[in-house]
Design a protein around this motif. Structure first.
Motif, PDB file in Angstrom:
ATOM      1  N   ALA A  71       6.573   4.458  10.981  1.00 49.18           N
ATOM      2  CA  ALA A  71       5.263   4.546  10.335  1.00 49.18           C
ATOM      3  C   ALA A  71       5.441   4.482   8.820  1.00 49.18           C
ATOM      4  O   ALA A  71       6.340   5.108   8.253  1.00 49.18           O
ATOM      5  N   GLY A  72       4.584   3.702   8.155  1.00 48.38           N
ATOM      6  CA  GLY A  72       4.683   3.609   6.708  1.00 48.38           C
ATOM      7  C   GLY A  72       3.595   2.725   6.144  1.00 48.38           C
ATOM      8  O   GLY A  72       2.787   2.140   6.876  1.00 48.38           O
ATOM      9  N   ASP A  73       3.576   2.622   4.820  1.00 47.76           N
ATOM     10  CA  ASP A  73       2.555   1.846   4.116  1.00 47.76           C
ATOM     11  C   ASP A  73       3.066   0.494   3.633  1.00 47.76           C
ATOM     12  O   ASP A  73       2.270  -0.404   3.344  1.00 47.76           O
ATOM     13  N   LEU A  74       4.386   0.346   3.508  1.00 43.04           N
ATOM     14  CA  LEU A  74       4.997  -0.909   3.087  1.00 43.04           C
ATOM     15  C   LEU A  74       6.437  -0.901   3.553  1.00 43.04           C
ATOM     16  O   LEU A  74       7.111   0.137   3.494  1.00 43.04           O
ATOM     17  N   ALA A  75       6.926  -2.053   4.047  1.00 42.17           N
ATOM     18  CA  ALA A  75       8.319  -2.173   4.459  1.00 42.17           C
ATOM     19  C   ALA A  75       9.016  -3.240   3.617  1.00 42.17           C
ATOM     20  O   ALA A  75       8.442  -4.297   3.340  1.00 42.17           O
ATOM     21  N   LEU A  76      10.235  -2.946   3.220  1.00 38.34           N
ATOM     22  CA  LEU A  76      11.095  -3.899   2.519  1.00 38.34           C
ATOM     23  C   LEU A  76      12.304  -4.159   3.408  1.00 38.34           C
ATOM     24  O   LEU A  76      12.986  -3.220   3.823  1.00 38.34           O
ATOM     25  N   LEU A  77      12.563  -5.426   3.706  1.00 38.40           N
ATOM     26  CA  LEU A  77      13.683  -5.805   4.549  1.00 38.40           C
ATOM     27  C   LEU A  77      14.746  -6.455   3.678  1.00 38.40           C
ATOM     28  O   LEU A  77      14.462  -7.421   2.964  1.00 38.40           O
ATOM     29  N   GLY A  78      15.971  -5.933   3.752  1.00 39.40           N
ATOM     30  CA  GLY A  78      17.020  -6.363   2.834  1.00 39.40           C
ATOM     31  C   GLY A  78      17.690  -7.670   3.173  1.00 39.40           C
ATOM     32  O   GLY A  78      18.865  -7.872   2.835  1.00 39.40           O
ATOM     33  N   GLU A  79      16.988  -8.599   3.808  1.00 35.11           N
ATOM     34  CA  GLU A  79      17.545  -9.924   4.089  1.00 35.11           C
ATOM     35  C   GLU A  79      17.855 -10.648   2.772  1.00 35.11           C
ATOM     36  O   GLU A  79      17.206 -10.407   1.755  1.00 35.11           O
ATOM     37  N   PRO A  80      18.839 -11.560   2.788  1.00 29.09           N
ATOM     38  CA  PRO A  80      19.192 -12.248   1.539  1.00 29.09           C
ATOM     39  C   PRO A  80      18.064 -13.118   1.020  1.00 29.09           C
ATOM     40  O   PRO A  80      17.519 -13.962   1.743  1.00 29.09           O
ATOM     41  N   THR A  81      17.721 -12.926  -0.247  1.00 24.19           N
ATOM     42  CA  THR A  81      16.668 -13.709  -0.904  1.00 24.19           C
ATOM     43  C   THR A  81      17.094 -14.158  -2.285  1.00 24.19           C
ATOM     44  O   THR A  81      16.258 -14.555  -3.097  1.00 24.19           O
ATOM     45  N   GLY A  82      18.385 -14.066  -2.595  1.00 20.45           N
ATOM     46  CA  GLY A  82      18.854 -14.405  -3.932  1.00 20.45           C
ATOM     47  C   GLY A  82      18.390 -13.417  -4.973  1.00 20.45           C
ATOM     48  O   GLY A  82      18.366 -13.722  -6.169  1.00 20.45           O
ATOM     49  N   GLY A  83      18.018 -12.217  -4.533  1.00 20.25           N
ATOM     50  CA  GLY A  83      17.574 -11.183  -5.462  1.00 20.25           C
ATOM     51  C   GLY A  83      16.110 -11.277  -5.827  1.00 20.25           C
ATOM     52  O   GLY A  83      15.618 -10.457  -6.606  1.00 20.25           O
ATOM     53  N   GLY A 134       1.515 -10.769   2.941  1.00 24.69           N
ATOM     54  CA  GLY A 134       1.203  -9.357   2.728  1.00 24.69           C
ATOM     55  C   GLY A 134       1.279  -8.905   1.287  1.00 24.69           C
ATOM     56  O   GLY A 134       1.285  -7.701   1.008  1.00 24.69           O
ATOM     57  N   LEU A 135       1.316  -9.857   0.338  1.00 22.50           N
ATOM     58  CA  LEU A 135       1.511  -9.481  -1.063  1.00 22.50           C
ATOM     59  C   LEU A 135       0.239  -8.968  -1.715  1.00 22.50           C
ATOM     60  O   LEU A 135       0.282  -8.465  -2.843  1.00 22.50           O
ATOM     61  N   GLU A 136      -0.899  -9.096  -1.020  1.00 24.02           N
ATOM     62  CA  GLU A 136      -2.151  -8.595  -1.593  1.00 24.02           C
ATOM     63  C   GLU A 136      -2.256  -7.079  -1.484  1.00 24.02           C
ATOM     64  O   GLU A 136      -3.091  -6.457  -2.155  1.00 24.02           O
ATOM     65  N   ASP A 137      -1.406  -6.453  -0.649  1.00 24.31           N
ATOM     66  CA  ASP A 137      -1.398  -4.990  -0.556  1.00 24.31           C
ATOM     67  C   ASP A 137      -1.051  -4.402  -1.923  1.00 24.31           C
ATOM     68  O   ASP A 137      -0.110  -4.855  -2.573  1.00 24.31           O
ATOM     69  N   LEU A 154       0.465  -1.719  -2.945  1.00 23.45           N
ATOM     70  CA  LEU A 154       1.830  -1.231  -3.078  1.00 23.45           C
ATOM     71  C   LEU A 154       2.816  -2.399  -3.159  1.00 23.45           C
ATOM     72  O   LEU A 154       3.759  -2.383  -3.954  1.00 23.45           O
ATOM     73  N   ALA A 155       2.564  -3.449  -2.348  1.00 24.63           N
ATOM     74  CA  ALA A 155       3.408  -4.636  -2.406  1.00 24.63           C
ATOM     75  C   ALA A 155       3.270  -5.334  -3.750  1.00 24.63           C
ATOM     76  O   ALA A 155       4.267  -5.798  -4.330  1.00 24.63           O
ATOM     77  N   ALA A 156       2.055  -5.412  -4.263  1.00 21.72           N
ATOM     78  CA  ALA A 156       1.830  -6.062  -5.555  1.00 21.72           C
ATOM     79  C   ALA A 156       2.578  -5.331  -6.669  1.00 21.72           C
ATOM     80  O   ALA A 156       3.142  -5.950  -7.577  1.00 21.72           O
ATOM     81  N   GLU A 157       2.610  -4.015  -6.585  1.00 22.85           N
ATOM     82  CA  GLU A 157       3.344  -3.237  -7.591  1.00 22.85           C
ATOM     83  C   GLU A 157       4.842  -3.501  -7.483  1.00 22.85           C
ATOM     84  O   GLU A 157       5.542  -3.611  -8.504  1.00 22.85           O
ATOM     85  N   PHE A 158       5.333  -3.616  -6.250  1.00 27.96           N
ATOM     86  CA  PHE A 158       6.748  -3.921  -6.052  1.00 27.96           C
ATOM     87  C   PHE A 158       7.089  -5.304  -6.598  1.00 27.96           C
ATOM     88  O   PHE A 158       8.104  -5.498  -7.263  1.00 27.96           O
ATOM     89  N   VAL A 159       6.221  -6.281  -6.332  1.00 26.80           N
ATOM     90  CA  VAL A 159       6.426  -7.635  -6.850  1.00 26.80           C
ATOM     91  C   VAL A 159       6.517  -7.616  -8.372  1.00 26.80           C
ATOM     92  O   VAL A 159       7.397  -8.247  -8.973  1.00 26.80           O
ATOM     93  N   ALA A 160       5.628  -6.866  -9.010  1.00 27.69           N
ATOM     94  CA  ALA A 160       5.635  -6.792 -10.475  1.00 27.69           C
ATOM     95  C   ALA A 160       6.946  -6.193 -10.984  1.00 27.69           C
ATOM     96  O   ALA A 160       7.513  -6.669 -11.980  1.00 27.69           O
ATOM     97  N   ALA A 161       7.440  -5.170 -10.289  1.00 27.71           N
ATOM     98  CA  ALA A 161       8.681  -4.524 -10.721  1.00 27.71           C
ATOM     99  C   ALA A 161       9.872  -5.466 -10.581  1.00 27.71           C
ATOM    100  O   ALA A 161      10.720  -5.558 -11.480  1.00 27.71           O
ATOM    101  N   VAL A 162       9.942  -6.184  -9.460  1.00 28.16           N
ATOM    102  CA  VAL A 162      11.074  -7.095  -9.245  1.00 28.16           C
ATOM    103  C   VAL A 162      10.995  -8.286 -10.199  1.00 28.16           C
ATOM    104  O   VAL A 162      12.006  -8.722 -10.754  1.00 28.16           O
ATOM    105  N   THR A 163       9.793  -8.803 -10.412  1.00 25.25           N
ATOM    106  CA  THR A 163       9.634  -9.932 -11.332  1.00 25.25           C
ATOM    107  C   THR A 163      10.050  -9.533 -12.741  1.00 25.25           C
ATOM    108  O   THR A 163      10.678 -10.321 -13.468  1.00 25.25           O
ATOM    109  N   PRO A 189       2.539  -3.900   6.112  1.00 29.90           N
ATOM    110  CA  PRO A 189       2.894  -5.042   5.260  1.00 29.90           C
ATOM    111  C   PRO A 189       4.385  -5.003   4.937  1.00 29.90           C
ATOM    112  O   PRO A 189       4.954  -3.919   4.739  1.00 29.90           O
ATOM    113  N   ALA A 190       5.021  -6.170   4.901  1.00 30.89           N
ATOM    114  CA  ALA A 190       6.469  -6.195   4.699  1.00 30.89           C
ATOM    115  C   ALA A 190       6.876  -7.436   3.933  1.00 30.89           C
ATOM    116  O   ALA A 190       6.276  -8.502   4.083  1.00 30.89           O
ATOM    117  N   VAL A 191       7.928  -7.301   3.112  1.00 29.94           N
ATOM    118  CA  VAL A 191       8.494  -8.430   2.375  1.00 29.94           C
ATOM    119  C   VAL A 191      10.005  -8.397   2.513  1.00 29.94           C
ATOM    120  O   VAL A 191      10.604  -7.366   2.851  1.00 29.94           O
TER     121      VAL A 191
END
Length: 363
Positions: A154-166, A288-291, A293-302, A327-329
């Motif tokens: 159970a959670g509000d956002l999931a991050l999966l550590g698959e390779p994405t080149g960072g 799922g990037l419109e969530d 919490l996900a949008a905040e994560f995207v901003a931090a990684v960018t 939602p998951a990325v």
């Protein structure tokens, strides 16, 4: 006793090497699962749970949101590329070489490192380390957790550590495998006119695949490339017999805008007139990037990497989280084009930058 992992809070690259150096080919993850458990049990701020060779470690700080950070601990078979070693690329980049460095023990090491370091993250965190990702979907450890212990995921956002080149790769394509069957009639090959050659009849299946034009589909701002390909052909009984059956195995990678039933209907329509048996089918996941919490994560990684999100072209377990309504990325170190390669290797700086970006966001 399981092999010891180095201090989880120490150097994350050394930790990656140590995890890779414990072989964990699918069906043989026990030693690494035991080592992960032995390393997490003493961490006072975590509750540690286990189901088979899957482990869950979670904080319980009463935060208003919960983030899930997950990664699989199994790999494809070793190809003479263990133990790991460090080497410099032609451009001087420091790289860690060996099975699992890309898919996906770099991501697992980042998660273990931060699970031990972050006693008071800004959200509660569930860290998931699971088995059997590289084999048939029904054996997948994350799927088993979802069936046996859905509350653990159970959670509000999931991050999966698959390779994405960072960078961040949103959602994933769905995947379908089907056996398309051409039939005939057996005869002695010296009297071929008395039979019907099923291998020859399968040429029509291949003709339809040759003329097929896969789509590129935009879903929620990201572009997903589809694919329809023959991946195996079997047929024939003996070298002096006309075959009465030929099976062309087809793999369809479909955009997450299609449901699994839509994808199956498309394949059946394409091969109308032939027997079609679907042998494996897993839906995709929208970005799922419109969530928020996900949008905040995207901003931090960018901000950390400068990389904008792109679509995940393969299938990953973000689809399982999507089925659970989470939602998951995808986010992890390593070039996905090197996953499963004999020369699998990951830039050391990507392991460090993923750890830094994730720690900054969580704190």
């Amino acid at each position: 006793m399981p092999p010891a992992l180095p201090d989880l809070t120490g150097d994350v690259v050394d930790l990656t090497a140590a995890i890779c150096d414990i072989p964990s080919v699918s069906d043989d993850e026990r030693a690494l699962a035991d080592a992960v458990e032995a390393s997490l049990r003493p961490v006072g701020h975590l509750e540690v749970l286990r189901d088979g060779d899957a482990l869950v470690a979670r904080t319980d700080l009463g935060r208003p949101r919960r983030v899930i950070i997950a990664g699989h601990i199994d790999t494809v078979p070793v190809a003479g590329n263990l133990p790991t070693w460090r080497a410099s690329a032609e451009d001087g980049t420091d790289e860690l070489w060996g099975r699992g460095t890309v898919d996906m023990k770099g991501g697992v090491a980042v998660a273990l490192h931060l699970a031990a370091r972050l006693a008071a993250p800004r959200w509660d965190v569930t860290w998931v380390f699971y088995d059997h990702e590289e084999v048939a979907a029904e054996a997948n450890g994350l799927g088993r957790l979802a069936r046996h212990h859905p509350d653990w995921l159970a959670g509000d956002l999931a991050l999966l550590g698959e390779p994405t080149g960072g960078g961040i790769e949103g959602g994933c394509n769905g995947t379908l495998r089907a056996d398309v069957v051409a039939t005939g009639r057996t005869a002695h090959s010296a009297r071929a006119w008395r039979g019907v050659n099923a291998v020859h009849a399968a040429g029509e299946i291949l003709d339809r695949l040759r003329s097929y034009r896969p789509r590129e589909v935009e879903v929620d701002g990201l572009s997903y490339r589809e694919g329809m390909n023959a991946v195996r052909i079997t047929g024939g009984i003996a070298s002096n017999m006309i075959p009465d059956r030929c099976v062309v195995t087809v793999n369809y990678r479909f955009a997450p805008s299609l449901s699994p039933s839509d994808a199956e209907a498309h394949v059946r329509e394409l091969f109308d007139g032939f027997e079609v048996e679907v042998t494996d089918l897993a839906g995709g996941a929208r970005p799922g990037l419109e969530d928020p919490l996900a949008a905040e994560f995207v901003a931090a990684v960018t901000a950390e990497t400068g990389a904008e999100p792109v679509a995940k072209q393969g299938w990953t377990d973000v689809a399982r989280f999507a089925e659970l309504g989470v939602p998951a990325v995808n986010f992890g170190p390593g070039d996905p084009l090197l996953a499963h390669a004999d020369d699998e290797r990951c830039p050391v700086r990507q392991i460090r930058s993923c750890a830094a970006a994730l720690e900054a966001w969580l704190t």
